[in-house]
Design a protein around this motif. Structure first.
Motif, mmCIF file in Angstrom:
data_model
loop_
_atom_site.group_PDB
_atom_site.id
_atom_site.type_symbol
_atom_site.label_atom_id
_atom_site.label_comp_id
_atom_site.label_asym_id
_atom_site.label_seq_id
_atom_site.Cartn_x
_atom_site.Cartn_y
_atom_site.Cartn_z
ATOM 1 N N GLU A 121 58.487 26.863 -81.225
ATOM 2 C CA GLU A 121 57.580 27.408 -80.209
ATOM 3 C C GLU A 121 56.127 27.255 -80.648
ATOM 4 O OE1 GLU A 121 57.086 31.303 -77.315
ATOM 5 O OE2 GLU A 121 58.412 31.431 -79.062
ATOM 6 N N ALA A 122 55.861 27.481 -81.949
ATOM 7 C CA ALA A 122 54.500 27.310 -82.465
ATOM 8 C C ALA A 122 54.051 25.850 -82.366
ATOM 9 C CB ALA A 122 54.428 27.784 -83.911
ATOM 10 N N LEU A 123 55.011 24.925 -82.457
ATOM 11 C CA LEU A 123 54.707 23.497 -82.318
ATOM 12 C C LEU A 123 54.717 23.054 -80.855
ATOM 13 C CD1 LEU A 123 56.865 22.175 -85.302
ATOM 14 C CD2 LEU A 123 54.365 22.202 -85.178
ATOM 15 N N GLU A 124 54.805 24.052 -79.943
ATOM 16 C CA GLU A 124 54.787 23.831 -78.490
ATOM 17 C C GLU A 124 55.974 23.012 -77.999
ATOM 18 O OE1 GLU A 124 50.996 22.433 -77.194
ATOM 19 O OE2 GLU A 124 49.934 24.159 -78.016
ATOM 20 N N ASN A 125 57.062 23.096 -78.721
ATOM 21 C CA ASN A 125 58.317 22.482 -78.268
ATOM 22 C C ASN A 125 59.211 23.611 -77.770
ATOM 23 O OD1 ASN A 125 60.729 21.129 -77.893
ATOM 24 N ND2 ASN A 125 60.536 19.894 -79.747
ATOM 25 N N ARG A 126 58.897 24.110 -76.575
ATOM 26 C CA ARG A 126 59.587 25.297 -76.062
ATOM 27 C C ARG A 126 61.031 25.006 -75.670
ATOM 28 N NH1 ARG A 126 56.673 29.762 -74.735
ATOM 29 N NH2 ARG A 126 57.898 30.221 -72.876
ATOM 30 N N ALA A 127 61.333 23.759 -75.365
ATOM 31 C CA ALA A 127 62.719 23.414 -75.019
ATOM 32 C C ALA A 127 63.631 23.623 -76.230
ATOM 33 C CB ALA A 127 62.794 21.966 -74.534
ATOM 34 N N HIS A 128 63.192 23.132 -77.408
ATOM 35 C CA HIS A 128 63.979 23.338 -78.627
ATOM 36 C C HIS A 128 63.972 24.807 -79.041
ATOM 37 C CE1 HIS A 128 64.404 19.049 -79.084
ATOM 38 N NE2 HIS A 128 65.077 19.209 -80.218
ATOM 39 N N ALA A 129 62.825 25.462 -78.874
ATOM 40 C CA ALA A 129 62.738 26.884 -79.220
ATOM 41 C C ALA A 129 63.763 27.690 -78.438
ATOM 42 C CB ALA A 129 61.327 27.402 -78.943
ATOM 43 N N ARG A 130 63.881 27.387 -77.150
ATOM 44 C CA ARG A 130 64.842 28.101 -76.296
ATOM 45 C C ARG A 130 66.265 27.946 -76.815
ATOM 46 N NH1 ARG A 130 67.811 26.710 -71.484
ATOM 47 N NH2 ARG A 130 67.140 24.561 -71.745
ATOM 48 N N LEU A 131 66.638 26.735 -77.224
ATOM 49 C CA LEU A 131 67.993 26.498 -77.742
ATOM 50 C C LEU A 131 68.248 27.279 -79.018
ATOM 51 C CD1 LEU A 131 68.297 22.638 -77.144
ATOM 52 C CD2 LEU A 131 69.217 24.484 -75.737
ATOM 53 N N TRP A 132 67.249 27.317 -79.910
ATOM 54 C CA TRP A 132 67.461 28.018 -81.188
ATOM 55 C C TRP A 132 67.436 29.528 -81.017
ATOM 56 C CZ3 TRP A 132 69.856 26.017 -84.986
ATOM 57 C CH2 TRP A 132 69.814 24.642 -85.197
ATOM 58 N N TYR A 133 66.666 30.040 -80.064
ATOM 59 C CA TYR A 133 66.734 31.476 -79.780
ATOM 60 C C TYR A 133 68.123 31.833 -79.242
ATOM 61 C CZ TYR A 133 61.629 31.912 -80.254
ATOM 62 O OH TYR A 133 60.345 31.929 -80.729
ATOM 63 N N LYS A 134 68.663 30.987 -78.381
ATOM 64 C CA LYS A 134 70.015 31.223 -77.876
ATOM 65 C C LYS A 134 71.025 31.185 -79.019
ATOM 66 C CE LYS A 134 71.231 29.124 -73.980
ATOM 67 N NZ LYS A 134 71.347 28.073 -72.942
ATOM 68 N N ALA A 135 70.838 30.228 -79.950
ATOM 69 C CA ALA A 135 71.744 30.138 -81.102
ATOM 70 C C ALA A 135 71.654 31.399 -81.962
ATOM 71 C CB ALA A 135 71.393 28.904 -81.939
ATOM 72 N N ALA A 136 70.440 31.945 -82.094
ATOM 73 C CA ALA A 136 70.239 33.139 -82.924
ATOM 74 C C ALA A 136 70.963 34.342 -82.344
ATOM 75 C CB ALA A 136 68.750 33.434 -83.057
#
Length: 550
Positions: free
Chosen positions: A141-156
């Protein structure tokens, strides 16, 4: 140094940490680690350094140890140090390679098949894999890749439902649609004793269900906690919990009950004046109700207490928006977005401030940015449609309203706008269908907020020459608000079309009482009076005429 002395020093380090004496903790942890060279003691020293904000030194200590890539705790703490140093690429590198699918399932776990040493682990600790997934999401998310951030938050959150922060980022960052939120919660594996948590999470998601459904969720949550074993049942309830009541206030705001929302948030902020989630809902309700004094006081306090938070400057922007000073308003909304680019209300507020001055291009730019950043929020897409409708681009407006409907199929406002655009395109049957769907999706009893929908439905029915049905809806609208020129004018015109001139004249007069210079009502009143004179003859006049001509 004897083992008893070492153990005593370990206790001193833990006590220093609990008392926030981090320099003392670093001093004694350094001595313990030097004597024992035990990985657990090295980790304790690194943790003390991290808490004392010596991030670079803590990272060097962890990275120099031979165990950093074999113990997940070491790797995670090293990545946390890099997070604080804002070295996001290095943070991801330290966390190792891993892959996640679109549903949040980790598909490559080779880097996670390592040791996990924790002498002080609690019975209900959060899974380290979940913490790593969450940190990876923050980095993306800090790198402005919100698509990947969303997947990893779901994984968490899937790795451990107790990782509330991951769900918070997904919900507050508007990363998921209504359907995706529901599907995610359905896949979480809660423990047998965590039934209350499942219900609480369900209450946190988007709340566009019917009032009885949402209220049932809140009641079930309160009863679930009350059923826990305790000698004092009065202590085992979340009924007065601030987070739960803030969640209720958010629901009241979403279904348009702004006064009820404002009253509840006012009570909550007296109890906990620094509850920022409740503060945001309070600001939104105050702006809808036009309470400019409240907005002024809140913004002054927030800027004083939290000058670096986007919420504070959003409050200032809300105050200026409320008093219709839109230039100042958008300046402060823009400041809020510069402080936190993921603060959705500020982006939408900025767009609304431009739209209020009919600066469509700048408004569209703000809405498009919000739509890109917050794919789970339907409001930017809805507002883009409204801007297109304002410029009479009805086909484009309809496309964006349909996109908003896909993101959030339960919001009645979306259906209302679809009805309005269909009306403008002269598709009156479709307009009636959308307006009826709007009323069917209103979560609570009809309030003054939905009076325009009833009027619009009546207008569409009148266009279809269903005059009796139109009159019913005009009268329902009058029951909600008696100060609407459109309602009186529409009702008068409908009676006029039915040749009911007396009623038409009555309602034209009522409309002109609200706006004496209304051209349409003035002209139509003149016509109605003329029509009544032509079609209705007083019996006394008829008797005199008969006597004269016989």
């Amino acid at each position: 140094m004897k083992e008893e002395q070492i153990e005593k020093l370990r206790g001193v380090v833990r006590d220093c940490v609990s008392k926030h004496l981090y320099s003392s903790a670093i001093f004694f942890a350094d001595k313990v680690a030097a004597v024992t060279a035990d990985p657990a003691d090295i980790y304790m020293q690194a943790q003390a350094l991290y808490l004392g904000r010596h991030y670079r030194r803590a990272f060097h200590l962890l990275n120099a140890s031979q165990i950093v890539l074999r113990d997940l705790r070491f790797r995670y703490l090293a990545a946390k140090c890099l997070e604080e140093l804002k070295e996001w690429d290095q943070c991801l590198l330290m966390l190792g390679d891993a892959k996640v699918d679109e549903y949040g399932n980790i598909t490559d776990t080779k880097d996670y098949n390592t040791m996990y040493l924790d002498k002080d682990g609690e019975d209900r600790e959060i899974n380290i894999i979940s913490a790593i997934c969450f940190l990876r999401g923050k980095a993306y998310e800090a790198l402005e890749n919100r698509a990947h951030a969303r997947l990893w938050y779901k994984a968490a959150i899937k790795a451990d439902p107790l990782c509330y922060e991951a769900l918070e980022c997904l919900i507050e960052g508007h990363m998921l649609t209504c359907e995706e939120e529901t599907n995610l919660l359905a896949t979480l594996q809660f423990g047998s004793e965590d039934g209350w948590l499942s219900l609480f999470y369900a209450c946190l998601t988007k709340k566009y269900d019917k009032e009885n459904v949402v209220e049932a969720k809140f009641r079930e949550l309160e009863e679930e906690v009350s059923n826990t074993k305790s000698s004092d049942k009065s202590l085992c309830t979340l009924k007065n919990n601030t987070d739960l009541l803030a969640c209720k206030a958010d629901y009241y705001h979403q279904c348009g009950e702004y006064q009820k929302c404002f009253e509840l948030t006012s009570i909550l902020l007296e109890k906990d004046p620094f509850h920022l989630k409740c503060t945001l809902v309070h600001l939104a309700a105050a702006m809808e109700l036009g309470h400019s004094n409240e907005l002024y006081l809140m913004s002054c306090n927030l800027v004083k207490d939290y000058p670096q938070k986007a919420l504070s400057w959003f409050a200032v922007g809300s105050y200026y928006y409320c008093i219709k000073k839109y230039d100042q308003s958008r300046r402060y909304f823009s400041k809020a977005t510069s402080l936190d680019g993921t603060f959705a209300p500020a982006w939408i507020g900025c767009g609304n401030a431009y739209a209020a001055q009919e600066e469509g291009d700048q408004a569209m730019s703000a809405y498009r940015t919000a739509s890109r950043l917050f794919p789970g929020c339907h409001l930017p897409t809805l507002y883009i449609g409204m801007e297109y409708m304002r410029t009479h681009s009805f086909k484009l407006a309809e496309q964006f309203f349909m996109q908003a409907k896909v993101i959030c199929p339960s919001d009645p406002l979306v259906y209302n706008e679809l009805g309005v655009v269909a009306y403008h395109m002269k598709e009156y049957k479709k307009a009636v269908w959308w307006f009826e769907k709007t009323l069917a999706h209103v979560p609570s009893s009809l309030s003054e907020m939905w009076e325009p929908t009833l009027v619009n439905l009546a207008h569409a029915l009148r266009k279809l020459k269903k005059y009796n049905e139109a009159i019913i809806y005009y009268e329902k609208a009058l029951a909600l608000s008696t100060r609407s020129l459109s309602t009186y004018a529409g009702l008068a015109y409908t009676y006029h079309l039915q040749d009911n001139y007396t009623s038409a004249i009555t309602y034209y007069h009522k409309a002109l009482w609200l706006k004496p210079d209304d051209l349409f009502c003035t002209e139509m009143l003149t016509l109605a009076l003329a029509d009544e004179c032509r079609h209705v003859i007083d019996p006394k006049v008829e008797l005199i005429r008969t006597q004269l001509f016989t």
